[in-house]
Design a protein around this motif. Sequence first.
Motif: not given
Length: 145
Positions: A117-138
Amino acid sequence: MLRIRRDLVDAIVAHARRDHPDEACGVIAGPEGADRPERFIPMLNAARSPTFYEFDSADLLKLYREMDANDEVPVVIYHSHTATEAYPSRTDVSYASEPEAHYVLVSTRDETDEFRSYRIVDGEITEEPVEVVTEYPSATEAFSE
């Protein structure tokens, strides 16, 4: 960081595998302001190409109208690379028009299904960590974190 449910990761990878050797593409919409991917929306690659993806303009217009009506935004915009690593190409960067979105790439060039996963803002690429979860917290659990 992208926090995403396992079923959504599996759906993205399955779509990428299903459309291989062409690139797959789609969106995961979520509640405005929540940064929480919820609704999986596989799209048709109008380019039908192994090296390029393009959303059909009519499908995209319909999708944005649906999201507006549901108070949703595109939290994740995903596509696959069929012969290269899961890293945004120059074309991907030039098409990145949602600065708040997570741009997810899956490589289907081998059996590992590289998922990044990446954020792409104004042509700049920043890779970001991915946390895979079974469900989102309430909402209460998320508030207390």
